[in-house]
Motif scaffolding. Sequence first.
Motif, PDB file in Angstrom:
ATOM      1  N   ILE A 240      -5.401   1.774 -13.593  1.00  0.00           N
ATOM      2  CA  ILE A 240      -6.420   2.056 -12.581  1.00  0.00           C
ATOM      3  C   ILE A 240      -6.663   0.846 -11.686  1.00  0.00           C
ATOM      4  CG2 ILE A 240      -8.545   1.418 -13.810  1.00  0.00           C
ATOM      5  CD1 ILE A 240      -7.999   4.613 -11.744  1.00  0.00           C
ATOM      6  N   ILE A 241      -6.580  -0.366 -12.254  1.00  0.00           N
ATOM      7  CA  ILE A 241      -6.782  -1.581 -11.447  1.00  0.00           C
ATOM      8  C   ILE A 241      -5.650  -1.732 -10.430  1.00  0.00           C
ATOM      9  CG2 ILE A 241      -6.786  -4.114 -11.524  1.00  0.00           C
ATOM     10  CD1 ILE A 241      -8.314  -3.803 -14.249  1.00  0.00           C
ATOM     11  N   PHE A 242      -4.411  -1.677 -10.922  1.00  0.00           N
ATOM     12  CA  PHE A 242      -3.268  -1.799 -10.008  1.00  0.00           C
ATOM     13  C   PHE A 242      -3.205  -0.601  -9.057  1.00  0.00           C
ATOM     14  CE2 PHE A 242      -1.965  -4.945 -13.093  1.00  0.00           C
ATOM     15  CZ  PHE A 242      -1.309  -5.894 -12.316  1.00  0.00           C
ATOM     16  N   GLY A 243      -3.545   0.588  -9.582  1.00  0.00           N
ATOM     17  CA  GLY A 243      -3.551   1.779  -8.742  1.00  0.00           C
ATOM     18  C   GLY A 243      -4.563   1.680  -7.620  1.00  0.00           C
ATOM     19  N   ALA A 244      -5.768   1.133  -7.935  1.00  0.00           N
ATOM     20  CA  ALA A 244      -6.807   0.977  -6.910  1.00  0.00           C
ATOM     21  C   ALA A 244      -6.358   0.011  -5.820  1.00  0.00           C
ATOM     22  CB  ALA A 244      -8.094   0.489  -7.563  1.00  0.00           C
ATOM     23  N   ILE A 245      -5.685  -1.075  -6.245  1.00  0.00           N
ATOM     24  CA  ILE A 245      -5.203  -2.056  -5.257  1.00  0.00           C
ATOM     25  C   ILE A 245      -4.161  -1.422  -4.344  1.00  0.00           C
ATOM     26  CG2 ILE A 245      -3.973  -4.254  -4.962  1.00  0.00           C
ATOM     27  CD1 ILE A 245      -5.208  -5.111  -7.681  1.00  0.00           C
ATOM     28  N   ILE A 246      -3.195  -0.713  -4.945  1.00  0.00           N
ATOM     29  CA  ILE A 246      -2.145  -0.054  -4.155  1.00  0.00           C
ATOM     30  C   ILE A 246      -2.754   0.995  -3.235  1.00  0.00           C
ATOM     31  CG2 ILE A 246      -0.088   1.433  -4.294  1.00  0.00           C
ATOM     32  CD1 ILE A 246       0.542   0.025  -6.978  1.00  0.00           C
ATOM     33  N   PHE A 247      -3.711   1.758  -3.760  1.00  0.00           N
ATOM     34  CA  PHE A 247      -4.369   2.790  -2.954  1.00  0.00           C
ATOM     35  C   PHE A 247      -5.083   2.156  -1.746  1.00  0.00           C
ATOM     36  CE2 PHE A 247      -7.823   5.702  -1.869  1.00  0.00           C
ATOM     37  CZ  PHE A 247      -7.161   6.915  -1.823  1.00  0.00           C
ATOM     38  N   TYR A 248      -5.738   1.027  -1.992  1.00  0.00           N
ATOM     39  CA  TYR A 248      -6.450   0.335  -0.915  1.00  0.00           C
ATOM     40  C   TYR A 248      -5.477  -0.149   0.156  1.00  0.00           C
ATOM     41  CZ  TYR A 248      -9.785  -2.782   1.394  1.00  0.00           C
ATOM     42  OH  TYR A 248     -10.603  -3.385   2.327  1.00  0.00           O
ATOM     43  N   ILE A 249      -4.357  -0.749  -0.305  1.00  0.00           N
ATOM     44  CA  ILE A 249      -3.369  -1.273   0.648  1.00  0.00           C
ATOM     45  C   ILE A 249      -2.775  -0.140   1.484  1.00  0.00           C
ATOM     46  CG2 ILE A 249      -1.081  -2.368   0.835  1.00  0.00           C
ATOM     47  CD1 ILE A 249      -1.841  -3.988  -1.698  1.00  0.00           C
ATOM     48  N   SER A 250      -2.441   0.982   0.831  1.00  0.00           N
ATOM     49  CA  SER A 250      -1.739   2.063   1.536  1.00  0.00           C
ATOM     50  C   SER A 250      -2.662   2.921   2.393  1.00  0.00           C
ATOM     51  CB  SER A 250      -0.999   2.947   0.527  1.00  0.00           C
ATOM     52  OG  SER A 250      -1.931   3.597  -0.312  1.00  0.00           O
TER      53      SER A 250
ATOM     54  N   MET B 165       6.884  -3.697   0.007  1.00  0.00           N
ATOM     55  CA  MET B 165       7.311  -4.514  -1.138  1.00  0.00           C
ATOM     56  C   MET B 165       6.145  -4.834  -2.072  1.00  0.00           C
ATOM     57  SD  MET B 165      10.530  -4.940  -1.143  1.00  0.00           S
ATOM     58  CE  MET B 165      10.618  -6.206  -2.383  1.00  0.00           C
ATOM     59  N   VAL B 166       4.970  -5.115  -1.504  1.00  0.00           N
ATOM     60  CA  VAL B 166       3.789  -5.402  -2.339  1.00  0.00           C
ATOM     61  C   VAL B 166       3.461  -4.189  -3.199  1.00  0.00           C
ATOM     62  CG1 VAL B 166       1.295  -5.824  -2.284  1.00  0.00           C
ATOM     63  CG2 VAL B 166       2.812  -7.173  -0.841  1.00  0.00           C
ATOM     64  N   GLN B 167       3.520  -3.003  -2.603  1.00  0.00           N
ATOM     65  CA  GLN B 167       3.241  -1.784  -3.373  1.00  0.00           C
ATOM     66  C   GLN B 167       4.277  -1.577  -4.475  1.00  0.00           C
ATOM     67  OE1 GLN B 167       1.773   1.794  -1.228  1.00  0.00           O
ATOM     68  NE2 GLN B 167       2.182   0.598   0.626  1.00  0.00           N
ATOM     69  N   LEU B 168       5.537  -1.841  -4.155  1.00  0.00           N
ATOM     70  CA  LEU B 168       6.596  -1.710  -5.156  1.00  0.00           C
ATOM     71  C   LEU B 168       6.346  -2.643  -6.333  1.00  0.00           C
ATOM     72  CD1 LEU B 168       9.332  -0.821  -6.265  1.00  0.00           C
ATOM     73  CD2 LEU B 168      10.425  -2.472  -4.711  1.00  0.00           C
ATOM     74  N   ILE B 169       6.052  -3.906  -6.040  1.00  0.00           N
ATOM     75  CA  ILE B 169       5.828  -4.907  -7.106  1.00  0.00           C
ATOM     76  C   ILE B 169       4.608  -4.541  -7.947  1.00  0.00           C
ATOM     77  CG2 ILE B 169       5.203  -7.328  -7.531  1.00  0.00           C
ATOM     78  CD1 ILE B 169       6.898  -7.955  -4.948  1.00  0.00           C
ATOM     79  N   LEU B 170       3.509  -4.123  -7.266  1.00  0.00           N
ATOM     80  CA  LEU B 170       2.286  -3.757  -8.005  1.00  0.00           C
ATOM     81  C   LEU B 170       2.450  -2.468  -8.810  1.00  0.00           C
ATOM     82  CD1 LEU B 170      -0.436  -4.587  -5.315  1.00  0.00           C
ATOM     83  CD2 LEU B 170       0.066  -5.870  -7.397  1.00  0.00           C
TER      84      LEU B 170
END
Length: 829
Positions: A171-181, A205-210
Motif C-alpha cells: 500500500i505504501i509503494f502503491g500509494a506513491i506510484i498512484f500519486y506519481i501516475s 522508470m520510477v514507477q517500474l522500480i517502485l
Amino acid sequence: MFKVEKRYRVGNVTCQSCVALIEKILKSTNGIEEARVNLATEELVVKFDEKVIKEDEVKNKIVPLGYSLDEIKDLKTVTFIIKGLHCQSCVGTVEKIVSGMKGIESIAVNLATEKATVSYDSTIVKLSEIFHMIGKFGYTGERITEEVVDRRAEEKKLELKKEFNEFLVAIIFGAIIFYISMGSMIGLPVPNVIHYDVNPLLFAMVQLILSIPVVYVGRDFYISGFKKLKSKAPSMDSLIALGTGAAFVYSIYGTFKIYEGDIQFVHNLYYESGVVIIALISLGKYLENVSKGKTSEAIKKLMGLQSKRANLFRDGKVVTVDIEEVEVGDVLLIKPGESIPTDGVVVDGISSVDEAMLTGESIPVKKIEGSKVYGATINGTGSLKVKVTETGENTTLSRIIRLVENAQGSKAPIARMADIISSYFVPIVIGIAIISSLIWYIVGSLGLVSLNATPSVFALTILISVLVIACPCSLGLATPTAIMVGTGRGAELGILIKSGEALEKTCKVDTVVFDKTGTITVGKPTVTNILSNRLEENVLLKVVGSLEQNSEHPLADAVIREVNLRKLDMFSVRSFNSITGEGVTGTLEDTPVGDVEVIVGNKKIMDRYSINIDEHIKEGEELFDQGKTVIYIAAKDTYLGMIAIADKVRESSKSVIEELKNIGIDVIMLTGDNERTAKAIAKEVGVTRVIAEVSPEQKYSQIKKLQIAGKKVAMVGDGINDSPALTQADIGIAVGGGADIALESADIVLMSKNIKDVPKAIELSRATMKNIKQNLFWAFIYNGLGIPVAAGILYPFTGHLLNPMIAGAAMAMSSVSVVSNALRLKWFK
C-alpha cells in the motif's frame, strides 16, 4: 498374481441352507477358489482369479437368487491439513485429483479450516501417495498431530503478521506510484523531474522500480497461479497472476517504447493498477484470515478449558502432577473453585459443580458420593474426592471437541452446488476475459464503437478487470464458515450437531416425535401415592419394599428408593415368586403378627388369588387417569391398600411442546407404555397425537410410516432402546450427556439431558441455513453482476469501464463480507 480376496456383507441370509447354497454355487464357478459364508456375521469371503472371472460376475451369481452383496472395505478415515488452499477452485482441484485415485472412497476438503477428510482403502493406496499426488499441483498435505497443530497455529500467527506487513509494503509503494501516475491529472503537485510531460522516461522508470517490491510481496500469487495454470487446474491465484501480470508486462513494454522515443505510451502505463490491486487483495486476504480464525473460536474455547495439572492422592499425600500423569483409578482432590481435571466419580464429599461449559445449563449441579463429574467443569464451594474413570482423548470434553471438529470439517449437501460451479468457474472466467477483450479490441479497431482509449489499452483494461473481479473465494467460504460458527455455537449451548448434513436436514423438520420415558418424563419412576386400608403408611410401604427388593422391575426400584428415602428396615422374605405381567408373591418373616404371605401387583394377580378389590377399583382408576401405575397389596385374602407410581413429567416439557407448535412443528408422542397412561401424560403436556404400546422395533416402523406420508421427522429419545427409531428418522436427537455423547444412532446430542434444547437446535439449524443462503446469494450476485460489468456490458450506455483497482477492492472485500456474515451466528440465542 491375479488372485484377489474380497469380503462382502450378505443380506437376506436366514439359515444354514442359504449358506450351503451360496457356497455351493460359488465353489462350482470357474475361477473361484474359495467361498466361505458366516451366518452369524452375515459375511462372505471369496477368493477368485481376476484373469478368469471379474468381480461383477461373482456378484451376478448371488444377487439374482435374492441375496444382496455389499463389499466390506478396510477403509481408513484420516483428516489432514492442506497448505496452499486459496479459493474454492483449489478445493475442487484437490477433491477431483484425490477422488480420481484408485482406492479412494470419499474426500471432503474444507476451505475455512484448510483440512481434508479422506476415506480410503489402505490396501490399495497409502496416505503418502495422496500427499505426493496433491503435491504435484502445488499443495502440501500434513498429518494432524499435536505437534503439527501447535506448529500450524504458530505458523498462522506468523502468516497473519507477514500478510499485514506485506500489505503495508504494497500500500505504501502503491500509494506513491498512484500519486506519481495520477497526481498531476487530479491537480496535485508532482516534481517536474518525474512529471510525464517533462521527463516521460523517468516518469515510467520510477514507477517500474517502485513496482518491484510490490511484485515481490505478491510473488505467491504468481508462483502458485502459474503453477496451477501449468497443471491445468487454475485457481484464484491464476486470475490475479494473469490480470496483474498482464498489467505489468504491458507497462514494461510501454516503458521500453518510451525509451525508444514513443512518448504516447506515457498515457498507457498500468503500474498503478497492478500494485494497487495487489495491495487491496493483500488487505482482503489478511482480513479474511483474521475473520476465518474467529470462526473456530468455539473449538479454541473448549480446548482452553482442559486442565494442565491435577491434585493426586499418592502414598497418603496430595501431590500436584501434570495431567498426563493421571491414570484411570487414581483419586484426585478437587478443591473449591477448581476446574475438575478429568472425568470421574465422586467417592467422598458434597459440592455443586458448574457444568455450563458442557451442557449450557447455568444452574450448578449437586454432587454427592457416586455422582459422575466431567473434566473442565468447575467445582463450587465444597471439596471432592474423585476417582478417575476416563483420561486423555476418552474424556467427555475431548469427545465433544472431536465431534465438533468433525462437524466443522464436514460438508452440507447445499455446498455441492458451490463445488460444481467452482470446478468450472476459473477456466470459464479466463475464457470470458480473453473473448471479451478480443471482441472490444476488434470492434474498437474497426471503428464500430468509439472507445475512450486505444483498442489495445481498452482491451487490456477489460482483460484485467474480468480476471481480478472474478474471485470464487466468497463462493467457497459461504457454506463452511457458517457451518463452523453454527456448530461451534451449538456446542457452547450444549447442542452437539454431528455433521453439516445433519445441520441442513434439521431445518427441514416438520414433525418431532418424542419418546415418553426419559424425554418428556424424567425417566425415574417415583412413589406418588400410598393409600392404606389397614396399616400405617410406612408399614405398608415397608411390606411392599421387603417383597419388591427381590424384583428387577422398574416399578420395584421406585418402591425401594422410597423405602430408603424414609430409612425403613425391611422384613426377611422366603418363597419369593414373580408372575410375569401380574406381580409378585412371598412370605414375610418375623413380622409383629408372625410370618405373613403377601401378594403385590395388578388386578390380574388379585383375581388369581380371589382377593376382592371391587370397592377400591374406582380409586385406582382415578390414579390411572392421572398417568400413574397402581399396584395393589394384599395379605392372605385381605386387601391392605394400594401404591401409585409415576414417572414425573419434566418441568420444561409443556413449554417445549408449545414452543415447537409455535414454530410450525407437529408433535407426536411414541411410547411402549400403556395407552391410558400415555394419553394422561400427553394431555398434561399438550400433545394431541399419541402412539402407545409399541416395541422399539415398532417405533422404527411408525417413524417410517410418517416418512412415507411425506413428513420430515426428528425423533427425540434417550438413545438406548430408541436406537432403531433414531437411526430411521431424518434427524435423530438423543437426550444424552456424559458418556452418551458419542451415540452412533443420533445426529444431534443434547448434553443438558433436557428437551428444552430441541426447539433451540431446530432454530439454530434454520438460522445457519438462512445464513448460508444469504452468503451464497451475495456470492452469486457478486460474480453474476461483477463479471458482465467488468467485461464492459455497460460501456455502450454509460461510456464508463470498471476500473481494475475498483474490481480488486470489490473482490478483496467479497470474502470478508461472507465470513463476517457467518460470524453473526456467534450471537445466536
